[in-house]
Design a protein around this motif. Structure first.
Motif, mmCIF file in Angstrom:
data_model
loop_
_atom_site.group_PDB
_atom_site.id
_atom_site.type_symbol
_atom_site.label_atom_id
_atom_site.label_comp_id
_atom_site.label_asym_id
_atom_site.label_seq_id
_atom_site.Cartn_x
_atom_site.Cartn_y
_atom_site.Cartn_z
ATOM 1 N N ILE A 56 0.845 -1.205 0.000
ATOM 2 C CA ILE A 56 0.000 0.000 0.000
ATOM 3 C C ILE A 56 0.882 1.258 0.000
ATOM 4 O O ILE A 56 0.575 2.247 -0.642
ATOM 5 N N THR A 57 2.020 1.187 0.685
ATOM 6 C CA THR A 57 2.901 2.356 0.750
ATOM 7 C C THR A 57 3.520 2.643 -0.610
ATOM 8 O O THR A 57 3.655 3.809 -1.001
ATOM 9 N N ARG A 58 3.849 1.601 -1.353
ATOM 10 C CA ARG A 58 4.399 1.807 -2.701
ATOM 11 C C ARG A 58 3.381 2.559 -3.567
ATOM 12 O O ARG A 58 3.709 3.492 -4.291
ATOM 13 N N MET A 59 2.116 2.149 -3.444
ATOM 14 C CA MET A 59 1.057 2.794 -4.239
ATOM 15 C C MET A 59 0.922 4.274 -3.862
ATOM 16 O O MET A 59 0.826 5.142 -4.720
ATOM 17 N N VAL A 60 0.949 4.567 -2.556
ATOM 18 C CA VAL A 60 0.800 5.949 -2.086
ATOM 19 C C VAL A 60 2.025 6.787 -2.480
ATOM 20 O O VAL A 60 1.900 7.919 -2.955
ATOM 21 N N ASP A 61 3.207 6.205 -2.322
ATOM 22 C CA ASP A 61 4.454 6.905 -2.649
ATOM 23 C C ASP A 61 4.439 7.340 -4.114
ATOM 24 O O ASP A 61 4.745 8.492 -4.449
ATOM 25 N N GLU A 62 4.032 6.413 -4.993
ATOM 26 C CA GLU A 62 3.971 6.747 -6.431
ATOM 27 C C GLU A 62 2.998 7.890 -6.681
ATOM 28 O O GLU A 62 3.296 8.836 -7.407
ATOM 29 N N ARG A 63 1.842 7.818 -6.029
ATOM 30 C CA ARG A 63 0.828 8.871 -6.244
ATOM 31 C C ARG A 63 1.325 10.229 -5.741
ATOM 32 O O ARG A 63 1.074 11.267 -6.336
ATOM 33 N N LEU A 64 2.063 10.204 -4.624
ATOM 34 C CA LEU A 64 2.524 11.470 -4.032
ATOM 35 C C LEU A 64 3.660 12.110 -4.822
ATOM 36 O O LEU A 64 4.012 13.260 -4.563
ATOM 37 N N THR A 65 4.221 11.376 -5.780
ATOM 38 C CA THR A 65 5.271 11.999 -6.611
ATOM 39 C C THR A 65 4.672 12.666 -7.846
ATOM 40 O O THR A 65 5.388 13.303 -8.612
#
Ligand code: AMP
Length: 222
Positions: free
Chosen positions: A68-77
């Protein structure tokens, strides 16, 4: 009121988080980043992530923190989030996720974490009657349906009962909240970021109080 803000909104299922996040994202012109909405879109599109997420989601269990963190990290970039900010809805949900988020936003710290506080019996009442647009995530209820039954007022999508809004899955999600997410209250309290808002009032009242605390926090940030 200046655009831009970096917020996390916490609260039990059915605390009115989704509705408040949509309104806050319009008010501050920032993306509403809902991990639940992103995952439901992935399930509908049957992407590899969606296929992995589907069975856990239908029972109300949490997905692995790293995934889930990978998904959020990508979105936040993405540019909208890096330039203006974001409203995070449904993430973080565990202390491990909150620690990972601290690293992700180290260079652009949160203004605050809004905790929408609603008693469990009221939340249960709201969840059982909740209906959700499959396309944009807008929230309705059996007592306040869309104008045209059951098509979303915002985007025309189909408005349905979420597969995890059954009594059994709701209980699993509330237990996951107590076990995994409640410790975040202390986590953010210790960091001086927590703002608790009484979420049992009308959506307009809740929004007004939230905007007041956010404005104060933004001023303090300078
Ligand atoms: P929500 O729409 O926020 O209630 O999320 C629906 C479901 O997606 C949850 O019950 C979990 O299965 C999964 N999910 C969403 N966000 C997270 C998260 N931050 N960590 C783990 N699982 C999540």
């Amino acid at each position: 009121m200046a655009a831009g803000v970096r917020l996390v909104v916490l609260g039990k299922q059915g605390a009115g988080k989704g509705t408040q996040c949509v309104r806050l994202s319009h008010r501050y012109a920032v993306p509403h980043i809902s991990t639940g909405d992103m995952l439901r879109a992935a399930v509908r599109a049957q992407t590899p992530l969606g296929i992995e997420a589907e069975s856990l989601m239908s029972t109300g269990e949490l997905l692995p923190d790293e995934l889930i963190t990978r998904m959020v990290d990508e979105r936040l970039t993405e540019r909208d989030a890096t330039t203006r900010g974001f409203i995070l809805d449904g993430y973080p949900r565990t202390v491990v996720q909150a620690t990972m988020l601290e690293e992700i936003v180290a260079a652009r710290p949160l203004h605050c974490v809004v905790n929408l506080d609603v008693p469990t019996d009221l939340v249960l009442q709201r969840l059982v009657s909740r209906r959700t647009c499959v396309d944009c995530g807008s929230i309705y209820s059996t007592s306040e349906p869309p104008v045209q039954r059951w098509l979303c007022d915002v985007c025309g999508g189909e408005v349905v009962q979420r597969p995890d809004d059954t009594a059994e899955a709701i209980m699993t999600r509330l237990q996951a909240y107590e076990r995994e997410t409640l410790p975040l209250i202390d986590f953010y309290l210790e960091r001086g970021l927590l703002e608790t808002i009484d979420g049992s009032r009308t959506p307009d009242e809740v929004l007004k109080s939230t905007v007041e605390v956010v404005e104060r926090r933004k001023k303090e940030h300078g």
